[in-house]
Design an enzyme around this catalytic site. Structure first.
Site, short mmCIF file in Angstrom:
data_model
loop_
_atom_site.label_atom_id
_atom_site.label_comp_id
_atom_site.label_asym_id
_atom_site.label_seq_id
_atom_site.Cartn_x
_atom_site.Cartn_y
_atom_site.Cartn_z
N SER A 1 7.91 -10.90 -30.83
CA SER A 1 7.87 -9.43 -30.43
C SER A 1 8.54 -9.58 -28.90
CB SER A 1 6.49 -9.16 -30.34
OG SER A 1 5.65 -9.91 -29.50
N LYS A 2 8.32 -8.20 -28.31
CA LYS A 2 9.11 -8.24 -27.20
C LYS A 2 8.71 -9.09 -26.01
CE LYS A 2 10.18 -3.22 -26.72
NZ LYS A 2 9.09 -2.22 -27.48
#
Ligand code: GLU
Length: 466
Positions: free
Chosen positions: A240-241
Site C-alpha cells: 500500500s501507499k
C-alpha cells in the site's frame, strides 16, 4: 476453444501496480495461446467517473506495451443489456422482486448479528408473487442463490475452494433505481465478451462464488479461474501507499524502463525455474497458470533496480533515449538534438553500465547535450576555483591538439599531474571534470573529452577560467 482473457479495471485515477501485474498475466496468457486480450473499463460509478482516469489506464497499458485486442468496452454503456438479463432471470423464476424497507433490512441485520449468521437477508420475498407487492415501493431484484449444498470453484492457483451455500445470500442484481449491480454487470460482460479465462486478484475470490450463482442461473459455461495472491510490502502486509510508489506512472517517473517493470512483475508471482531475466518473447512462450505462486509475493525494490540496470545496460540506445527524454526535459530543461544524441551514442557503453535508472542515465549524460557556458554545481565550482592553474595548463594542452582520444587526454592530464601535482592524476582530472561536465559525477572524463572534441573542450575550459 480459443482463449479470451480480459482486464477490467475500475478507473480510479491511476494504474495500480497490482492491476498492472493482473493485466500483464492476462495479456501473456492470451498471447501464449494465440487468443484475445480484451479490456473493459468498469465505469459504472458515475459520481466519481472521469475521462482522465480512463486515460491513465490506457496510458499505463500502452507504456507497458500490453496491446489489447478490439475496442475497449465500457461497462456503463452496456447497462441496458445488464437489465435485460435481470429481467430474463425474473422471467425464468431465478430472480425475484424484493420490497423490503430499509427498516426491515436493518432489523434483519441486527438479528443476524445476534445469531452469528453469515448472511442476513431472510429471503422473505423469495416465494411471494407480484400480488403481494406493496404499493409505492420500488423493489430491488435479488437472485435466487442455492439453499443447500456446497459451491466449489476449481481455481488454477488456489486449488479447489468450497463455500457452503447457506453462506451465499440472495444478493441484489438490480437496485431499486433500476441500475444493475457490479456482480451482475461483470458476469454479463464476461459472457458477452466470450471470456474463457479470468485471472484476477484473490480479493475477488469471494465474488466468484456469487458470480457463479448468476452464471448457473443463466445456464452459461463457467470460465476458468486463476486468483492471484496479493502483492505484499516488505513487512508482509498488503502493498500500500506506505510501502512507497503504487502506480505504474510512479515507476515510470522514477526512471524504470517498462521492460524492467514488466519482467519484475512477471517474476513477482510466477516463475520459470531460476530464470530472472525473461524477455517479452520468452514470457509469451513460457507463461502458464501452473507456475503462479500460491502465496503473496513481497515487493523488492532492489530486485527491480537490478533488472532495470540490466535492461539499461543491454538496451538499444535509441530506445533508452526515447524513454529517458522526459528526464532531460523535466530535470534539465533540455531537448536532445542530433549532436547530443551522437555524443551520447558514442559514450553509451559506460553510461549504460553505470545507470540504475533512466534518471541517473540522463543526469550523467546531460553534459553532452549542454552548451558552454555551463552552470557549475557547488562542488564543481569549488574545484574550478581551486584549480585555475591546472585548468589554464589543460587549455594550453588542448589548444595544441587538433585530434584527441581518451589516451591522449589521459596522457596530457598525467603530464600536468607529474609536473605540477606530484603525479596525482586526480588533482588534474577532477577540475577537468568539473569544467567539462559542470558536476563532479560523470563517466570517464578522458573519454568524455574525446567525445566532445578538442574544440568544445577548449570552449568549456575557457568558460571555467576567470
Ligand atoms: N473492476 C475490478 C477491479 O478493478 C475487477 C473485477 C474483475 O476482475 O472481475 O478490481
Amino acid at each position: 476453444m480459443s482463449v479470451v482473457t480480459r482486464f477490467p479495471p475500475s478507473p480510479t485515477g491511476f494504474m495500480h501496480i497490482g492491476n498492472a501485474r493482473t493485466a500483464l498475466f492476462n495479456y501473456l496468457y492470451a498471447r501464449r495461446h494465440g487468443g484475445k486480450f480484451l479490456v473493459r473499463i468498469e465505469d459504472t460509478d458515475r459520481k466519481r467517473h472521469s475521462e482522465e482516469a480512463v486515460q491513465a489506464i490506457i496510458e499505463g497499458l500502452d507504456w507497458m506495451g500490453l496491446e489489447h485486442d478490439g475496442e475497449i468496452t465500457s461497462q456503463f454503456a452496456r447497462q441496458d443489456h445488464h437489465k435485460e438479463i435481470a429481467e430474463e432471470l425474473l422471467a425464468k423464476g431465478q430472480a425475484y422482486y424484493c420490497y423490503c424497507s430499509p427498516e426491515e433490512l436493518e432489523q434483519m441485520r441486527e438479528a443476524a448479528k445476534e445469531s452469528g449468521a453469515k448472511t442476513f437477508y431472510d429471503r422473505r420475498w423469495r416465494d411471494k408473487g407480484p400480488e403481494d407487492a406493496p404499493e409505492g415501493i420500488a423493489p430491488v431484484v435479488r437472485i435466487k442463490a442455492p439453499l443447500d449444498g456446497v459451491t466449489t470453484i476449481k481455481d488454477h492457483v488456489q486449488g479447489e475452494v468450497s463455500v457452503p451455500n447457506d453462506q451465499l445470500d440472495d444478493f441484489i442484481i438490480l437496485r431499486s433505481d433500476g441500475t444493475p449491480t457490479y456482480m451482475l454487470s461483470v458476469v454479463v460482460d464476461d459472457y458477452d465478451m466470450g471470456v474463457t479465462h479470468i485471472l484476477r486478484g484473490d480479493d475477488h475470490l469471494n465474488n466468484t462464488f456469487r458470480q457463479k450463482v448468476i452464471i448457473d442461473a443463466m445456464g452459461w459455461d463457467l470460465p476458468e479461474y486463476a486468483h492471484l495472491p496479493m502483492i505484499l510490502g516488505q513487512d508482509g502486509s498488503k502493498f500500500s501507499k506506505r510501502h512507497g510508489a503504487q502506480g505504474v506512472h510512479d515507476f515510470r517517473d522514477m526512471g524504470y524502463l517498462p521492460e524492467a517493470l514488466c519482467n519484475y512483475l512477471l517474476r513477482l508471482g510466477w516463475s520459470h525455474g531460476d530464470d530472472e531475466i525473461i524477455s517479452r518473447e520468452q514470457a509469451i512462450e513460457w507463461f502458464d497458470l501452473e507456475h503462479i505462486g500460491k502465496s503473496g509475493a513481497k515487493f523488492d525494490y532492489a530486485k527491480l533496480e537490478n533488472l532495470n540496470a540490466h535492461y539499461i545496460s543491454e538496451g538499444d540506445i535509441n530506445h533508452i533515449l526515447e524513454y529517458a527524454a522526459p528526464f532531460y526535459k523535466s530535470r534539465h530543461g533540455i531537448e536532445l538534438d542530433d549532436l547530443a544524441i551522437e555524443r551520447i551514442t558514442k559514450g553509451q557503453d559506460e553510461l549504460k553500465s553505470r545507470a540504475k535508472t533512466l534518471i541517473q542515465f540522463a543526469d550523467e549524460s546531460v553534459f553532452y547535450a549542454k552548451s558552454s557556458p555551463l552552470n557549475f554545481d557547488e562542488k564543481a565550482q569549488s574545484l574550478i576555483d581551486d584549480g585555475q592553474e591546472v585548468l589554464k595548463l589543460l587549455l594550453e594542452g588542448f589548444s595544441s591538439m587538433s585530434e584527441i582520444n581518451s589516451d591522449s587526454v589521459k596522457d596530457l592530464c598525467q603530464s600536468i599531474a607529474d609536473s605540477h601535482m606530484d603525479g596525482k592524476l586526480g588533482k588534474v582530472a577532477m577540475p577537468l571534470r568539473a569544467a567539462i561536465t559542470g558536476t563532479t559525477v560523470s563517466p570517464s572524463i578522458f573519454e568524455a573529452c574525446a567525445i566532445l572534441g578538442a574544440q568544445e573542450c577548449c570552449t568549456r575550459l575557457n568558460a571555467a577560467l576567470k
